[in-house]
Design a protein around this motif. Structure first.
Motif, short mmCIF file in Angstrom:
data_model
loop_
_atom_site.label_atom_id
_atom_site.label_comp_id
_atom_site.label_asym_id
_atom_site.label_seq_id
_atom_site.Cartn_x
_atom_site.Cartn_y
_atom_site.Cartn_z
N SER A 60 0.82 -1.21 0.00
CA SER A 60 0.00 0.00 0.00
C SER A 60 0.86 1.26 0.00
N LEU A 61 1.96 1.22 0.74
CA LEU A 61 2.84 2.38 0.80
C LEU A 61 3.37 2.72 -0.59
N TRP A 62 3.67 1.70 -1.40
CA TRP A 62 4.14 1.94 -2.77
C TRP A 62 2.99 2.28 -3.71
N GLU A 63 1.94 1.48 -3.70
CA GLU A 63 0.86 1.63 -4.68
C GLU A 63 0.02 2.88 -4.42
N ASP A 64 -0.19 3.22 -3.17
CA ASP A 64 -1.03 4.38 -2.83
C ASP A 64 -0.22 5.60 -2.41
N GLY A 65 0.97 5.37 -1.86
CA GLY A 65 1.77 6.50 -1.38
C GLY A 65 2.96 6.84 -2.25
N GLY A 66 3.31 5.96 -3.21
CA GLY A 66 4.43 6.24 -4.10
C GLY A 66 5.79 6.15 -3.44
N VAL A 67 5.88 5.44 -2.30
CA VAL A 67 7.14 5.30 -1.58
C VAL A 67 7.61 3.85 -1.66
N SER A 68 8.82 3.66 -2.19
CA SER A 68 9.38 2.32 -2.32
C SER A 68 10.04 1.88 -1.01
N SER A 69 10.22 0.58 -0.88
CA SER A 69 10.92 0.02 0.29
C SER A 69 11.99 -0.94 -0.20
N ILE A 70 13.16 -0.83 0.40
CA ILE A 70 14.24 -1.79 0.17
C ILE A 70 14.52 -2.45 1.52
N LEU A 71 14.39 -3.77 1.57
CA LEU A 71 14.55 -4.50 2.82
C LEU A 71 15.65 -5.54 2.67
N VAL A 72 16.51 -5.61 3.67
CA VAL A 72 17.52 -6.67 3.76
C VAL A 72 16.98 -7.70 4.74
#
Length: 245
Positions: A60-72
């Motif tokens: 949701s953060l990416w699809e609705d907020g336009g913010v990507s996440s990179i997780l290790v």
């Protein structure tokens, strides 16, 4: 009176989104487990858990907020279900294993093991308005170390600001707080900090009273310092919203 690591994680995320971050970075080793994941068995047992795990919000953060996440990650396999791309670091070499990860998800052994879902959330930032008169630039202040600032009676702990690498940057953060105190009121924290950074880029770091021994911090650290000053009423929310934890 300190936030738990899980709630602190969401607090830092909200600060970054408010300041216009387009990418968030997370290392599984340094994040609280209940911030990262909650498996289906625990979700079935503990139905009143107040903290929504990040895995239920990341799409949701990416699809609705336009913010990507990179997780290790190395132990939270549920993130394979929500990842757009999966990279594997093995023997000091990085390989794209997205297709392999999708095959694992689709296999009969794992296809029913889905991460918990969460209700929709409005990711539009609600800017907090800064009331600069409460900062009072006349207060006695000093930089005690790379992670400590004394601002009047308030001791500001910046240990969580890992990108501060020198006391000179911390001194500049203090100069930023003084600059915010002299700024105009009624504007959001992001706009106020960006104006300070613009002035510094044009006229030098820490202009207006601070000279020498300063190194340019990022806008994020200046904003984080303002957010962590325990001065009642300094930052006023721009509107009610459903919390994410």
């Amino acid at each position: 009176d300190l936030l738990s690591e899980s709630r602190g994680g969401y607090g830092r995320e909200k600060e970054a989104v408010e300041m216009g971050a387009g990418v968030l970075l997370f290392d599984e080793d340094t994040c609280a487990t209940n911030f990262m994941v909650r498996d289906s068995k625990m979700a079935a047992l503990v139905r009143a858990e107040p903290i929504t795990p990040y895995i239920s919000r990341v799409r949701s953060l990416w699809e609705d907020g336009g913010v990507s996440s990179i997780l290790v990650v190395g132990g939270s396999g549920d993130y394979l279900n929500v990842a757009d791309r999966v990279l594997l670091m093995e023997n000091y070499q990085c390989r794209d294993v997205t297709d392999q990860a999708r095959a694992i998800i689709a296999s009969p052994a794992f296809k029913n093991q889905l991460p918990p879902t969460a209700p929709p959330l409005d990711w539009k930032p609600r800017p907090r308005t800064l009331l600069p008169t409460l900062l009072r630039p006349d207060l006695k202040s000093a930089t005690r170390s790379r992670t400590k600032i004394q601002y009047g009676d308030v001791e500001l702990d910046l240990a969580a600001c890992e990108q501060l690498v020198s006391a000179e940057q911390t001194r500049a953060v203090l100069a930023g707080l003084h600059a915010l105190a002299r700024g105009r009121g009624g504007v959001g924290l992001k706009a106020a900090v960006e104006e300070v950074m613009r002035q510094w880029e044009e006229g030098g770091v820490g202009r207006n009273g601070f000279d020498g021994g300063l190194a340019m911090p990022r806008r994020w650290e200046v904003a984080m310092a303002a957010s962590r000053l325990r001065i009642p009423g300094l930052l006023v929310s721009g509107g009610k919203r459903k919390e994410i934890f």
